[in-house]
Design an enzyme around this catalytic site. Structure first.
Site, PDB file in Angstrom:
ATOM      1  N   SER A 258       0.796  -1.222   0.000  1.00  0.00           N
ATOM      2  CA  SER A 258       0.000   0.000   0.000  1.00  0.00           C
ATOM      3  C   SER A 258       0.833   1.278   0.000  1.00  0.00           C
ATOM      4  O   SER A 258       0.274   2.376   0.058  1.00  0.00           O
ATOM      5  CB  SER A 258      -0.931   0.013   1.217  1.00  0.00           C
TER       6      SER A 258
ATOM      7  N   ARG B 188      -5.927   9.705 -10.003  1.00  0.00           N
ATOM      8  CA  ARG B 188      -6.649   9.920  -8.740  1.00  0.00           C
ATOM      9  C   ARG B 188      -5.664  10.401  -7.654  1.00  0.00           C
ATOM     10  O   ARG B 188      -4.563   9.897  -7.520  1.00  0.00           O
ATOM     11  CB  ARG B 188      -7.318   8.616  -8.305  1.00  0.00           C
ATOM     12  N   VAL B 189      -6.073  11.428  -6.915  1.00  0.00           N
ATOM     13  CA  VAL B 189      -5.232  12.006  -5.864  1.00  0.00           C
ATOM     14  C   VAL B 189      -5.777  11.570  -4.511  1.00  0.00           C
ATOM     15  O   VAL B 189      -6.981  11.657  -4.256  1.00  0.00           O
ATOM     16  CB  VAL B 189      -5.221  13.547  -5.969  1.00  0.00           C
TER      17      VAL B 189
ATOM     18  N   GLY C 274      -9.379   7.907   1.182  1.00  0.00           N
ATOM     19  CA  GLY C 274      -9.005   9.313   1.125  1.00  0.00           C
ATOM     20  C   GLY C 274     -10.142  10.255   0.803  1.00  0.00           C
ATOM     21  O   GLY C 274     -10.170  11.397   1.279  1.00  0.00           O
TER      22      GLY C 274
ATOM     23  N   THR D 214      -2.372   3.493   4.275  1.00  0.00           N
ATOM     24  CA  THR D 214      -1.363   4.555   4.240  1.00  0.00           C
ATOM     25  C   THR D 214      -0.481   4.520   5.473  1.00  0.00           C
ATOM     26  O   THR D 214      -0.966   4.223   6.563  1.00  0.00           O
ATOM     27  CB  THR D 214      -2.092   5.911   4.267  1.00  0.00           C
TER      28      THR D 214
ATOM     29  N   THR E 151       1.554   7.057   0.375  1.00  0.00           N
ATOM     30  CA  THR E 151       0.670   5.961  -0.033  1.00  0.00           C
ATOM     31  C   THR E 151       0.804   5.676  -1.527  1.00  0.00           C
ATOM     32  O   THR E 151       1.185   6.570  -2.304  1.00  0.00           O
ATOM     33  CB  THR E 151      -0.805   6.343   0.270  1.00  0.00           C
TER      34      THR E 151
ATOM     35  N   THR F 145      -5.335   7.745   7.724  1.00  0.00           N
ATOM     36  CA  THR F 145      -5.211   6.590   6.843  1.00  0.00           C
ATOM     37  C   THR F 145      -6.610   6.068   6.568  1.00  0.00           C
ATOM     38  O   THR F 145      -7.492   6.169   7.424  1.00  0.00           O
ATOM     39  CB  THR F 145      -4.315   5.499   7.474  1.00  0.00           C
ATOM     40  N   GLY F 146      -6.813   5.537   5.382  1.00  0.00           N
ATOM     41  CA  GLY F 146      -8.138   5.041   5.033  1.00  0.00           C
ATOM     42  C   GLY F 146      -8.575   5.592   3.694  1.00  0.00           C
ATOM     43  O   GLY F 146      -7.749   6.048   2.897  1.00  0.00           O
TER      44      GLY F 146
HETATM   45  N1  GLY Z   1      -5.507   7.367   2.317  1.00  0.00           N
HETATM   46  C1  GLY Z   1      -4.931   6.876   1.143  1.00  0.00           C
HETATM   47  C2  GLY Z   1      -5.799   6.900  -0.017  1.00  0.00           C
HETATM   48  O1  GLY Z   1      -6.960   7.205   0.046  1.00  0.00           O
HETATM   49  O2  GLY Z   1      -5.334   6.585  -1.083  1.00  0.00           O
END
Ligand code: GLY
Length: 296
Positions: free
Chosen positions: A50, A177-178, A203, A149, A167, A200-201
């Site tokens: 990841s 994608r950001v 986004g 992340t 990440t 984290t999670g």
């Molecule tokens: N938190 C990382 C993502 O959404 O890619």
């Protein structure tokens, strides 16, 4: 009174990040150097799916990395998004912060900058990640998956705070994608006067509430890091009463430290762990889950 250095990092791989960060902090180094070191050892570990090299690719099979670093002394931030062929977005982000007048570089521009700064280029797609991508491509339902992340926060012996977040993004994301991880105030925020936070999670849901900025601002008003993290999770749950987003069960977790080195951690669902190293002693702890449902 002497200040005890402390470093915290998301997930169990945070233990490895903290060991690296502690080599800096324990030797009297800065929080900024510590978070960069901690994030980088995870980025260059090809076994982690990841972050950095070995991270899952986008829907077209290309690894695109996002990363950012924040300096609590000055409020300075650097970030890169969609970085290809360079395994260490946190270090590149720091160069953006320190050697350009900009805050963020994206895609081809980020790669060109990294190249000009002497960062090595390499293939980031490992055999294992390629195999996972090939298996995903033949699935009937092909939504995005996975987003563990790494976020790192450190306070050094001067009391200075810094944060890093890095990440490979949600697995099989659309190209371009950001993530929240590279967005100041979303995946990370640091201010010596108040505290620091990382996320984290998924986004998209973290960014909708500007999670890390929200937490730091609540700590600035005197709230504990734990209460501030729980409030950020509550905001996400209120905005997503189905506990899902576009059919994807939400996972989102926050980790925070106030200017006194007190720590908080909260998560939408059970299972969020974080690593802490206070004055050289390493531990892995559970963040508080705000709902009981493990589905995700
Ligand atoms: N938190 C990382 C993502 O959404 O890619």
């Amino acid at each position: 009174m002497s200040i005890i250095p402390v470093v915290i990092s998301t997930w169990s791989f945070g233990l490895k990040a903290n060991v690296a960060a502690w080599e800096v902090l324990g030797a009297g180094g800065s929080a900024l150097d510590a978070v960069e070191r901690g994030a980088t050892v995870i980025e260059i570990d090809p076994t982690l799916a990841s972050v950095g090299i070995g991270g899952d690719p986008n829907a077209e099979g290309v690894v695109e990395l996002d990363g950012a670093i924040a300096d609590g002394r000055t409020g300075s931030v650097g970030s890169v998004v969609g970085l290809r062929r360079v395994a260490t977005p946190t270090a590149v982000a720091r160069r953006v912060m320190e050697r350009t007048p900009h805050l963020m570089l994206a895609g081809e521009g980020a790669q060109q900058f990294a190249r000009a700064q002497g960062f090595p280029e390499q293939a980031l797609l490992t055999d294992a990640a390629c195999q996972r991508w090939l298996e995903w491509r033949v699935k009937t339902h092909r939504g995005p998956e996975g987003h563990d992340t790494i976020g790192v926060i450190a306070r050094d012996a001067n009391g200075d705070l810094a944060a890093a977040c890095t990440t490979s993004g949600v697995s099989w994301k659309l190209p371009g994608r950001v993530s929240d991880s590279a967005l100041v105030g979303c995946g990370l925020y640091a201010d010596n006067e108040a505290g620091a936070a990382v996320a984290t999670g998924l986004g998209e849901v973290i960014a909708r509430v500007c999670g890390s900025f929200l937490i730091v601002e609540r700590m600035r008003r005197g709230e504990s890091p734990q209460d501030a993290c729980e409030e950020a999770v509550r905001r996400i749950l209120k905005m997503h009463p189905s506990h899902s987003d576009h059919g994807v069960p939400i996972r989102a977790s926050f980790l925070a430290m106030d200017r006194d080195g007190q720590v908080g951690a909260a998560s939408v669902r059970p299972g969020f762990q974080y690593a802490i190293c206070r004055d050289g002693t390493h531990e892995l702890l559970d963040g508080k889950a705000m709902i009981e449902d493990r589905e995700a």
